[in-house]
Design an enzyme around this catalytic site. Sequence first.
Site, short mmCIF file in Angstrom:
data_model
loop_
_atom_site.label_atom_id
_atom_site.label_comp_id
_atom_site.label_asym_id
_atom_site.label_seq_id
_atom_site.Cartn_x
_atom_site.Cartn_y
_atom_site.Cartn_z
N VAL A 12 9.89 0.42 -5.19
CA VAL A 12 8.54 0.98 -5.26
C VAL A 12 7.86 1.01 -3.90
CG1 VAL A 12 8.20 0.37 -7.68
CG2 VAL A 12 7.47 -1.22 -5.89
N LEU A 14 6.09 -0.47 -0.53
CA LEU A 14 5.11 -1.54 -0.35
C LEU A 14 3.89 -1.21 -1.22
CD1 LEU A 14 4.78 -4.21 1.03
CD2 LEU A 14 3.86 -3.05 3.02
N HIS A 15 4.10 -1.22 -2.53
CA HIS A 15 3.08 -0.91 -3.52
C HIS A 15 3.16 -1.94 -4.63
CE1 HIS A 15 2.18 2.97 -1.73
NE2 HIS A 15 3.47 3.10 -1.54
N ALA A 16 2.18 -1.95 -5.49
CA ALA A 16 2.16 -2.79 -6.68
C ALA A 16 2.42 -4.26 -6.34
CB ALA A 16 3.13 -2.27 -7.73
N PRO A 18 4.97 -5.95 -4.81
CA PRO A 18 5.34 -6.35 -3.44
C PRO A 18 4.14 -6.33 -2.49
CG PRO A 18 6.94 -4.80 -4.30
CD PRO A 18 5.80 -4.86 -5.29
#
Length: 85
Positions: A12, A14-16, A18
């Site tokens: 994903v 560097l989103h959500a 992480p």
Amino acid sequence: MPERKVIVESQVGLHARPAATFVQTAAKSPIDVTVAKPGGAPVSAKSILSILALDVRHGEVIVIHADGEGADQLLDELAAIVSAP
């Protein structure tokens, strides 16, 4: 100023989760930490909105900078988060 160039391994980017883990780790430290795409403007690694606005995707490289005592250890921790699949 110490830095690390890291390939983002999370599917994903560097989103959500992480990104949240990355920001929480950076925020625990009094050290100034920034993150940028190569050649891009650095943003605070302690701001979730700034990190999400970078729109870092799987396989892209980011550059993490830190300045202060313990910077190398913090950079190692942040690099480990980003490079985890």
